[in-house]
Enzyme design. Structure first.
Site, PDB file in Angstrom:
ATOM      1  N   TYR A 149       0.749  11.906  15.020  1.00 29.36           N
ATOM      2  CA  TYR A 149       1.524  10.956  14.198  1.00 29.36           C
ATOM      3  C   TYR A 149       2.169   9.887  15.090  1.00 29.36           C
ATOM      4  O   TYR A 149       2.078   8.689  14.810  1.00 29.36           O
ATOM      5  CB  TYR A 149       2.592  11.726  13.416  1.00 29.36           C
ATOM      6  CG  TYR A 149       3.480  10.857  12.559  1.00 29.36           C
ATOM      7  CD1 TYR A 149       2.987  10.220  11.424  1.00 29.36           C
ATOM      8  CD2 TYR A 149       4.828  10.671  12.876  1.00 29.36           C
ATOM      9  CE1 TYR A 149       3.794   9.420  10.632  1.00 29.36           C
ATOM     10  CE2 TYR A 149       5.646   9.888  12.083  1.00 29.36           C
ATOM     11  CZ  TYR A 149       5.129   9.262  10.962  1.00 29.36           C
ATOM     12  OH  TYR A 149       5.932   8.472  10.177  1.00 29.36           O
ATOM     13  N   SER A 193       5.368   5.997  -4.279  1.00 30.55           N
ATOM     14  CA  SER A 193       6.544   6.834  -3.992  1.00 30.55           C
ATOM     15  C   SER A 193       7.249   6.348  -2.728  1.00 30.55           C
ATOM     16  O   SER A 193       6.737   5.488  -2.004  1.00 30.55           O
ATOM     17  CB  SER A 193       6.149   8.310  -3.855  1.00 30.55           C
ATOM     18  OG  SER A 193       5.547   8.552  -2.617  1.00 30.55           O
ATOM     19  N   THR A 219       0.859  -1.194   0.000  1.00 33.31           N
ATOM     20  CA  THR A 219       0.000   0.000   0.000  1.00 33.31           C
ATOM     21  C   THR A 219       0.891   1.238   0.000  1.00 33.31           C
ATOM     22  O   THR A 219       1.956   1.254   0.620  1.00 33.31           O
ATOM     23  CB  THR A 219      -0.958   0.031   1.215  1.00 33.31           C
ATOM     24  OG1 THR A 219      -0.220   0.293   2.409  1.00 33.31           O
ATOM     25  CG2 THR A 219      -1.743  -1.273   1.346  1.00 33.31           C
ATOM     26  N   GLY A 220       0.439   2.271  -0.724  1.00 36.65           N
ATOM     27  CA  GLY A 220       1.275   3.463  -0.846  1.00 36.65           C
ATOM     28  C   GLY A 220       2.546   3.133  -1.605  1.00 36.65           C
ATOM     29  O   GLY A 220       3.647   3.451  -1.168  1.00 36.65           O
ATOM     30  N   GLY A 221       2.376   2.488  -2.766  1.00 36.37           N
ATOM     31  CA  GLY A 221       3.554   2.020  -3.523  1.00 36.37           C
ATOM     32  C   GLY A 221       3.985   2.947  -4.638  1.00 36.37           C
ATOM     33  O   GLY A 221       4.865   2.592  -5.422  1.00 36.37           O
ATOM     34  N   SER A 250       7.250   3.718  12.763  1.00 37.19           N
ATOM     35  CA  SER A 250       8.256   4.788  12.775  1.00 37.19           C
ATOM     36  C   SER A 250       9.000   4.700  14.096  1.00 37.19           C
ATOM     37  O   SER A 250       8.424   4.261  15.104  1.00 37.19           O
ATOM     38  CB  SER A 250       7.583   6.153  12.668  1.00 37.19           C
ATOM     39  OG  SER A 250       8.519   7.174  12.984  1.00 37.19           O
ATOM     40  N   GLY A 273       7.480   2.715  -0.091  1.00 28.42           N
ATOM     41  CA  GLY A 273       6.634   1.724  -0.763  1.00 28.42           C
ATOM     42  C   GLY A 273       7.122   1.448  -2.176  1.00 28.42           C
ATOM     43  O   GLY A 273       7.197   0.291  -2.613  1.00 28.42           O
TER      44      GLY A 273
HETATM   45  N1  LIG Z   1      10.181   9.233   5.375  1.00 29.95           N
HETATM   46  C1  LIG Z   1      10.382   9.111   6.662  1.00 29.95           C
HETATM   47  O1  LIG Z   1      11.250   9.783   7.266  1.00 29.95           O
HETATM   48  C2  LIG Z   1       9.571   8.124   7.459  1.00 29.95           C
HETATM   49  C3  LIG Z   1      10.015   7.747   8.728  1.00 29.95           C
HETATM   50  C4  LIG Z   1       9.270   6.840   9.458  1.00 29.95           C
HETATM   51  C5  LIG Z   1       8.118   6.307   8.929  1.00 29.95           C
HETATM   52  N2  LIG Z   1       7.697   6.687   7.702  1.00 29.95           N
HETATM   53  C6  LIG Z   1       6.462   6.088   7.178  1.00 29.95           C
HETATM   54  O2  LIG Z   1       6.746   5.468   5.953  1.00 29.95           O
HETATM   55  C7  LIG Z   1       5.529   5.316   5.191  1.00 29.95           C
HETATM   56  C8  LIG Z   1       5.785   5.740   3.766  1.00 29.95           C
HETATM   57  O3  LIG Z   1       6.109   7.110   3.751  1.00 29.95           O
HETATM   58  P1  LIG Z   1       7.210   7.716   2.779  1.00 29.95           P
HETATM   59  O4  LIG Z   1       8.215   8.374   3.636  1.00 29.95           O
HETATM   60  O5  LIG Z   1       7.652   6.726   1.760  1.00 29.95           O
HETATM   61  O6  LIG Z   1       6.359   8.912   2.123  1.00 29.95           O
HETATM   62  P2  LIG Z   1       5.783   9.187   0.683  1.00 29.95           P
HETATM   63  O7  LIG Z   1       6.861   9.195  -0.332  1.00 29.95           O
HETATM   64  O8  LIG Z   1       4.952  10.395   0.879  1.00 29.95           O
HETATM   65  O9  LIG Z   1       4.851   7.932   0.406  1.00 29.95           O
HETATM   66  C9  LIG Z   1       3.624   7.758   1.036  1.00 29.95           C
HETATM   67  C10 LIG Z   1       2.827   6.791   0.202  1.00 29.95           C
HETATM   68  O10 LIG Z   1       1.581   6.537   0.865  1.00 29.95           O
HETATM   69  C11 LIG Z   1       0.528   6.757  -0.066  1.00 29.95           C
HETATM   70  N3  LIG Z   1      -0.655   7.154   0.684  1.00 29.95           N
HETATM   71  C12 LIG Z   1      -0.785   8.142   1.594  1.00 29.95           C
HETATM   72  N4  LIG Z   1      -2.039   8.168   2.041  1.00 29.95           N
HETATM   73  C13 LIG Z   1      -2.719   7.179   1.400  1.00 29.95           C
HETATM   74  C14 LIG Z   1      -4.050   6.702   1.428  1.00 29.95           C
HETATM   75  N5  LIG Z   1      -4.980   7.259   2.203  1.00 29.95           N
HETATM   76  N6  LIG Z   1      -4.384   5.672   0.635  1.00 29.95           N
HETATM   77  C15 LIG Z   1      -3.460   5.091  -0.169  1.00 29.95           C
HETATM   78  N7  LIG Z   1      -2.187   5.497  -0.238  1.00 29.95           N
HETATM   79  C16 LIG Z   1      -1.834   6.528   0.525  1.00 29.95           C
HETATM   80  C17 LIG Z   1       1.044   7.811  -1.024  1.00 29.95           C
HETATM   81  O11 LIG Z   1       0.365   7.769  -2.256  1.00 29.95           O
HETATM   82  P3  LIG Z   1      -0.774   8.843  -2.642  1.00 29.95           P
HETATM   83  O12 LIG Z   1      -0.247  10.178  -2.223  1.00 29.95           O
HETATM   84  O13 LIG Z   1      -0.967   8.681  -4.106  1.00 29.95           O
HETATM   85  O14 LIG Z   1      -1.991   8.448  -1.883  1.00 29.95           O
HETATM   86  C18 LIG Z   1       2.478   7.341  -1.185  1.00 29.95           C
HETATM   87  O15 LIG Z   1       2.567   6.308  -2.107  1.00 29.95           O
HETATM   88  C19 LIG Z   1       4.486   6.139   5.941  1.00 29.95           C
HETATM   89  O16 LIG Z   1       3.667   5.281   6.697  1.00 29.95           O
HETATM   90  C20 LIG Z   1       5.327   7.031   6.859  1.00 29.95           C
HETATM   91  O17 LIG Z   1       4.617   7.416   8.004  1.00 29.95           O
HETATM   92  C21 LIG Z   1       8.398   7.569   6.938  1.00 29.95           C
END
Ligand SMILES: NC(=O)c1ccc[n+]([C@@H]2O[C@H](COP(=O)([O-])OP(=O)(O)OC[C@H]3O[C@@H](n4cnc5c(N)ncnc54)[C@H](OP(=O)(O)O)[C@@H]3O)[C@@H](O)[C@H]2O)c1
Length: 246
Positions: free
Chosen positions: A149, A16, A12-14, A136, A19
Site C-alpha cells: 500500500y 463511499s 473515482t470511487g465516489g 496517503s 470520494g
Molecule cells: N481512510 C483513510 O484512513 C485513508 C487514508 C489515506 C488515504 N486513503 C485513501 O483514500 C481513498 C478513498 O478511500 P476511503 O478511505 O474513502 O475508503 P472507502 O470508503 O472504502 O472508499 C473507497 C472507494 O473506492 C472505490 N473503489 C475501490 N476500488 C475500486 C476500483 N477498482 N474501481 C472503482 N472504484 C473502486 C470504492 O467503491 P467500490 O467498492 O464500489 O468499488 C469506494 O467508493 C483511497 O485511495 C485510500 O487509499 C484513505
C-alpha cells in the site's frame, strides 16, 4: 453564486468515504459530478443521495476507464475537475509474508488504476483544469505490514509531479492529497469490525490532535485545490493527518 456552477467533475470511487464526501461538496457548489465505483447498488444510491451521475467502472481495468472517458465525453464534453480517489489498503502482512494476489490487487487499483485514469482523461481535460490524486501520508513514512500500500501511494506522488510538469503548458494543475487516518469504510474491507475498531483507537492515540480525520476534512482540501483560488498551486502534496508526521 455557487463556486463550481456548471463545472464538470469526475470522482473515482465516489460511492463511499472520501470520494462520496467530495462529490457531495462539489455537487452542492453547483458542479455536475460523475462518480464511479464497482458496487452497482451502492453507486446508484450514492448518486441519488447527492444528485451525481453514477458510472459503474473498475478503475483497475483500462477498458473500463476508456469506456468511462467515452461516456463522459459524449454526455459532458470536457472535464474541469478530475479527482482520482479509488483505492484499497489490501492485506496487513509483513514483506516476507507477501502474496502475489495482494500485490496485484493493491497495485492494480492504486497505481495502475490511478495512472491509466489520468492518462485516458488527459485529452478531455479543459485548459486550466485541476487534477487531484488521492495518496496517503504513509507514502512518506514507513510502517510495518503495509509495504505494498505504501509503495503504491509513493508511486502516486511521483506520478502527480511528472503529470504536473507535463500538463503545465495547458495550465492544468496536478496535486496530490495525503490524508492520515480518516474515518471511512476502508478498514472494514480488510478487517473484521473489532480489529478495525482497535486499529482506529490505536491510530487516534498516536495523532497529536488526538482525533481521526473525517472524509469532509479531506473533501474541503480537494475542493480548495479544484478551484480558481488555488490557480498557482501545482505539483504539491497536501498532508492532512492531525500532525502525525511532526
Ligand atoms: N481512510 C483513510 O484512513 C485513508 C487514508 C489515506 C488515504 N486513503 C485513501 O483514500 C481513498 C478513498 O478511500 P476511503 O478511505 O474513502 O475508503 P472507502 O470508503 O472504502 O472508499 C473507497 C472507494 O473506492 C472505490 N473503489 C475501490 N476500488 C475500486 C476500483 N477498482 N474501481 C472503482 N472504484 C473502486 C470504492 O467503491 P467500490 O467498492 O464500489 O468499488 C469506494 O467508493 C483511497 O485511495 C485510500 O487509499 C484513505
Amino acid at each position: 453564486m455557487k463556486t463550481f456552477k456548471d463545472k464538470v467533475a469526475v470522482v473515482t470511487g465516489g460511492n463511499s468515504g472520501i470520494g462520496y464526501a467530495t462529490a457531495k461538496l462539489l455537487t452542492a457548489e453547483g458542479a455536475k459530478v460523475i462518480i464511479t465505483g464497482r458496487r452497482k447498488e451502492a453507486l446508484e444510491e450514492a448518486a441519488k443521495e447527492i444528485g451525481a451521475f453514477p458510472y459503474l467502472a473498475d478503475q483497475s481495468k483500462v477498458q473500463d476507464i476508456e469506456n468511462l472517458t467515452n461516456e463522459v465525453q459524449s454526455h459532458f464534453g470536457q472535464v474541469d475537475i478530475l479527482f482520482i480517489n479509488a483505492g484499497i489498503t489490501g492485506d496487513n502482512t509483513l514483506i516476507e509474508e507477501a502474496t502475489e494476489q495482494n500485490f496485484d490487487d493493491v497495485m492494480n487499483i492504486n497505481l495502475k488504476g490511478t495512472y491509466f485514469t489520468l492518462s485516458r482523461f488527459i485529452p478531455l481535460l479543459k485548459e486550466g483544469a485541476s487534477v487531484i490524486l488521492l495518496s496517503s501520508n504513509v507514502a512518506s513514512t514507513n510502517h510495518p505490514k503495509s509495504s505494498v500500500y505504501q509503495a503504491s501511494k509513493a508511486a502516486v506522488n511521483s506520478i502527480a509531479k511528472t503529470a504536473a510538469a507535463e500538463l503545465a503548458p495547458r495550465r492544468i494543475r496536478v496535486n496530490s492529497v495525503s490524508p492520515g487516518p480518516t474515518r471511512t469504510n476502508v478498514l472494514d474491507k480488510s478487517y473484521d469490525t473489532i480489529t478495525a475498531q482497535g486499529i482506529w483507537n490505536s491510530l487516534a492515540d498516536r495523532i497529536p490532535l488526538k482525533k481521526i480525520g473525517t472524509p469532509e476534512d479531506v473533501a474541503q482540501m480537494v475542493l480548495y485545490l479544484s478551484g480558481e483560488t488555488a490557480s498557482f498551486i501545482t505539483g504539491s502534496d497536501f498532508v492532512i493527518d492531525g500532525g502525525i508526521l511532526l
